[in-house]
Design a protein around this motif. Structure first.
Motif, mmCIF file in Angstrom:
data_model
loop_
_atom_site.group_PDB
_atom_site.id
_atom_site.type_symbol
_atom_site.label_atom_id
_atom_site.label_comp_id
_atom_site.label_asym_id
_atom_site.label_seq_id
_atom_site.Cartn_x
_atom_site.Cartn_y
_atom_site.Cartn_z
ATOM 1 N N LEU A 219 20.830 9.692 -20.618
ATOM 2 C CA LEU A 219 20.383 10.958 -21.185
ATOM 3 C C LEU A 219 18.959 10.888 -21.730
ATOM 4 O O LEU A 219 18.399 11.901 -22.152
ATOM 5 C CB LEU A 219 21.336 11.411 -22.287
ATOM 6 N N ASP A 220 18.375 9.693 -21.728
ATOM 7 C CA ASP A 220 16.997 9.525 -22.171
ATOM 8 C C ASP A 220 16.071 9.425 -20.959
ATOM 9 O O ASP A 220 16.442 8.859 -19.927
ATOM 10 C CB ASP A 220 16.845 8.254 -23.016
ATOM 11 N N ALA A 221 14.859 9.948 -21.105
ATOM 12 C CA ALA A 221 13.885 9.907 -20.016
ATOM 13 C C ALA A 221 13.040 8.642 -20.113
ATOM 14 O O ALA A 221 12.606 8.250 -21.200
ATOM 15 C CB ALA A 221 12.989 11.136 -20.065
ATOM 16 N N ALA A 222 12.821 7.997 -18.962
ATOM 17 C CA ALA A 222 11.993 6.796 -18.923
ATOM 18 C C ALA A 222 11.492 6.579 -17.499
ATOM 19 O O ALA A 222 12.149 6.974 -16.535
ATOM 20 C CB ALA A 222 12.769 5.580 -19.399
ATOM 21 N N VAL A 223 10.335 5.961 -17.381
ATOM 22 C CA VAL A 223 9.761 5.626 -16.079
ATOM 23 C C VAL A 223 9.139 4.236 -16.165
ATOM 24 O O VAL A 223 8.446 3.917 -17.132
ATOM 25 C CB VAL A 223 8.661 6.636 -15.658
ATOM 26 N N VAL A 224 9.408 3.420 -15.146
ATOM 27 C CA VAL A 224 8.698 2.155 -14.958
ATOM 28 C C VAL A 224 8.172 2.170 -13.527
ATOM 29 O O VAL A 224 8.957 2.220 -12.576
ATOM 30 C CB VAL A 224 9.601 0.932 -15.176
ATOM 31 N N SER A 225 6.859 2.134 -13.369
ATOM 32 C CA SER A 225 6.257 2.194 -12.037
ATOM 33 C C SER A 225 5.266 1.053 -11.852
ATOM 34 O O SER A 225 4.323 0.918 -12.635
ATOM 35 C CB SER A 225 5.519 3.521 -11.823
ATOM 36 N N ILE A 226 5.511 0.230 -10.837
ATOM 37 C CA ILE A 226 4.514 -0.760 -10.443
ATOM 38 C C ILE A 226 3.623 -0.106 -9.396
ATOM 39 O O ILE A 226 4.088 0.359 -8.363
ATOM 40 C CB ILE A 226 5.180 -2.031 -9.909
ATOM 41 N N THR A 227 2.332 -0.076 -9.679
ATOM 42 C CA THR A 227 1.401 0.706 -8.869
ATOM 43 C C THR A 227 0.360 -0.138 -8.145
ATOM 44 O O THR A 227 -0.416 0.395 -7.354
ATOM 45 C CB THR A 227 0.668 1.712 -9.768
ATOM 46 N N GLU A 228 0.351 -1.449 -8.414
ATOM 47 C CA GLU A 228 -0.663 -2.289 -7.794
ATOM 48 C C GLU A 228 -0.124 -3.702 -7.623
ATOM 49 O O GLU A 228 0.541 -4.238 -8.520
ATOM 50 C CB GLU A 228 -1.917 -2.313 -8.670
ATOM 51 N N MET A 229 -0.397 -4.322 -6.464
ATOM 52 C CA MET A 229 0.013 -5.693 -6.213
ATOM 53 C C MET A 229 -1.112 -6.428 -5.497
ATOM 54 O O MET A 229 -1.676 -5.933 -4.527
ATOM 55 C CB MET A 229 1.280 -5.744 -5.356
ATOM 56 N N LYS A 230 -1.440 -7.609 -6.007
ATOM 57 C CA LYS A 230 -2.475 -8.435 -5.386
ATOM 58 C C LYS A 230 -1.974 -9.876 -5.295
ATOM 59 O O LYS A 230 -1.418 -10.411 -6.262
ATOM 60 C CB LYS A 230 -3.767 -8.393 -6.203
ATOM 61 N N GLY A 231 -2.186 -10.496 -4.131
ATOM 62 C CA GLY A 231 -1.788 -11.887 -3.997
ATOM 63 C C GLY A 231 -2.017 -12.386 -2.586
ATOM 64 O O GLY A 231 -1.642 -11.718 -1.627
ATOM 65 N N GLY A 232 -2.639 -13.518 -2.465
ATOM 66 C CA GLY A 232 -2.831 -14.111 -1.157
ATOM 67 C C GLY A 232 -4.063 -13.609 -0.451
ATOM 68 O O GLY A 232 -4.551 -12.504 -0.711
ATOM 69 N N ALA A 233 -4.573 -14.465 0.487
ATOM 70 C CA ALA A 233 -5.768 -14.090 1.242
ATOM 71 C C ALA A 233 -5.755 -14.655 2.652
ATOM 72 O O ALA A 233 -6.759 -14.583 3.356
ATOM 73 C CB ALA A 233 -7.013 -14.571 0.502
ATOM 74 N N SER A 234 -4.619 -15.216 3.080
ATOM 75 C CA SER A 234 -4.577 -15.837 4.399
ATOM 76 C C SER A 234 -3.170 -15.763 4.971
ATOM 77 O O SER A 234 -2.182 -15.704 4.240
ATOM 78 C CB SER A 234 -5.024 -17.302 4.303
ATOM 79 N N TRP A 235 -3.091 -15.783 6.331
ATOM 80 C CA TRP A 235 -1.795 -15.723 7.008
ATOM 81 C C TRP A 235 -0.926 -16.942 6.688
ATOM 82 O O TRP A 235 0.296 -16.830 6.623
ATOM 83 C CB TRP A 235 -2.001 -15.682 8.527
ATOM 84 N N ASN A 236 -1.546 -18.085 6.543
ATOM 85 C CA ASN A 236 -0.755 -19.317 6.500
ATOM 86 C C ASN A 236 -0.859 -20.073 5.183
ATOM 87 O O ASN A 236 -0.684 -21.289 5.133
ATOM 88 C CB ASN A 236 -1.171 -20.250 7.654
ATOM 89 N N VAL A 237 -1.160 -19.339 4.120
ATOM 90 C CA VAL A 237 -1.266 -19.966 2.801
ATOM 91 C C VAL A 237 -0.399 -19.226 1.795
ATOM 92 O O VAL A 237 -0.551 -18.010 1.614
ATOM 93 C CB VAL A 237 -2.734 -19.976 2.304
#
Length: 378
Positions: A219-237
């Motif tokens: 009955l309570d209003a709440a929001v959790v939003s993940i809006t950005e993700m960064k990680g990694g820079a190569s296919w094989n690492v």
């Protein structure tokens, strides 16, 4: 009422947008107009904030009317004559209209004989950066004490000439977080030799949704939003680290506290189980905006007399959007309401590159401020 000059002010502001704490030309423009109306003017409050004062003559209440001045970091898509001339910045939330309406009201009220005193507060940095809080910290209500404070925001989808308001909690708190997941990098073909922060990030993205669905009362209003993700820079690492950023919202302080506690617990547990370490930065930005019941009722009566009962929506549902006017309402009682901006066709929604404040709303906003001054500054 001839509004050609007020429209011109609005178009000038729209064409010259400035973002948080950089509203130097905007503040100068506002201050010059206020002085030309014969008002007392103070500049530089909270950085680029401006206050104009119309002194009363009969010892009535002192009230503050607030408008925000800042723009957003958005590239405007409109091609009309008053489109933004500043690349990557635009008035996509109607603050140009808010400023123009309050200037129009200030000009009108400067010529009126009022019992009470009106303080016209032009605030910087409403978008994300808490300019209202900065003004308060710089002594806004100590230098300009007020019996009540009032704000107004445009609302696309609400008919022109209509108003909406709500008593009590009306807009959500606004907090942001950054989760840095420290793992151990390795060759993608030998994952067993490392600790994968990408896997941890994926599980966190899914698991934090259980905070709202399983930890918060339905009955309570709440929001959790993940809006950005960064990680990694190569296919094989498999990288050493990954970063998640996002926002949380609530309409109750207890729920707000619960969300932070559960977020920290969920993230730490997942990372610990996968051999990673989590570093969490949790920044509480804006509190819940809570309208004072008696002042909300008074504002409701003002707009009903102004436009008629059928054009006033009372006790509309609260929104999970946030507003730093909440800081002002923590210091001084008052009310924040919405004014109709008309259709949302052609993506004319807030924070959209096609948005433009509807000039047809200008007279209704000016009339509201004037009628409110006559009703409460006595």
């Amino acid at each position: 009422m001839d509004l050609s000059d007020v429209r011109a002010w609005r178009h000038h502001l729209h064409a010259h947008p400035e973002t948080a704490f950089e509203e130097f030309e905007t503040s100068r423009f506002v201050a010059e107009k206020l002085r030309s109306f014969g008002l007392e003017v103070t500049e530089g409050i909270g950085g680029t904030g401006v206050v104009g004062v119309k002194r009363g003559t009969g010892g009535g209440r002192t009230v503050s009317f607030r408008a925000d001045m800042d723009a957003l970091d958005i590239q405007e898509a409109n091609r009309f004559a008053h489109a933004s001339r500043i690349r990557g910045k635009m008035h996509a939330c109607g603050h140009d209209g808010h400023t123009a309406m309050l200037l129009g009201a200030a000009r009108h009220l400067a010529q009126r004989d009022l019992s009470g005193t009106i303080q016209f507060v032009f605030q910087p940095a409403e978008e994300n950066e808490g300019g209202g809080k900065r003004m308060i910290e710089d002594g806004l209500f100590k230098r300009f004490p007020a019996d009540a404070v009032f704000g107004m925001h445009t609302r696309p989808g609400l008919d022109i000439g209509s108003f909406a308001l709500r008593s009590g909690p009306s807009m959500a708190s606004f907090d942001v977080f950054e989760i840095t997941i420290e793992g151990k990098g390795t060759h993608a073909a030998r994952p067993h030799l490392g600790a994968d922060p990408i896997v941890a990030a994926g599980q966190i993205i899914s698991a934090v949704q259980s905070i709202v669905s399983r930890s918060v009362d339905p009955l309570d209003a709440a929001v959790v939003s993940i809006t950005e993700m960064k990680g990694g820079a190569s296919w094989n690492v498999i990288p050493d680290s990954a970063v998640l950023r996002g926002t949380t919202r609530a309409l109750d302080q207890g729920v707000r506290d619960l969300i932070e506690a559960r977020l920290r617990s969920v993230v730490s547990s997942i990372c610990g189980g996968l051999g990673c370490v989590a570093n969490i930065i949790y920044d509480r930005r804006y509190p819940v905006l809570v309208n004072t019941p008696e002042w909300t009722a008074a504002c409701g009566e003002v707009v009903q007399r102004l436009v008629g009962t059928d054009r006033v929506k009372k006790e509309i549902p609260a929104t999970m959007g946030a507003e730093d006017f909440a800081f002002m309402l923590q210091e001084v009682p008052g009310c924040y309401l919405w004014i109709g901006n008309g259709t949302m066709e052609r993506d004319r929604i807030l924070h959209n590159p096609n948005f433009d404040f509807n000039d047809d709303a200008l007279p209704f906003g000016i009339d509201y401020w004037v009628a409110l001054a006559e009703a409460v500054a006595k």
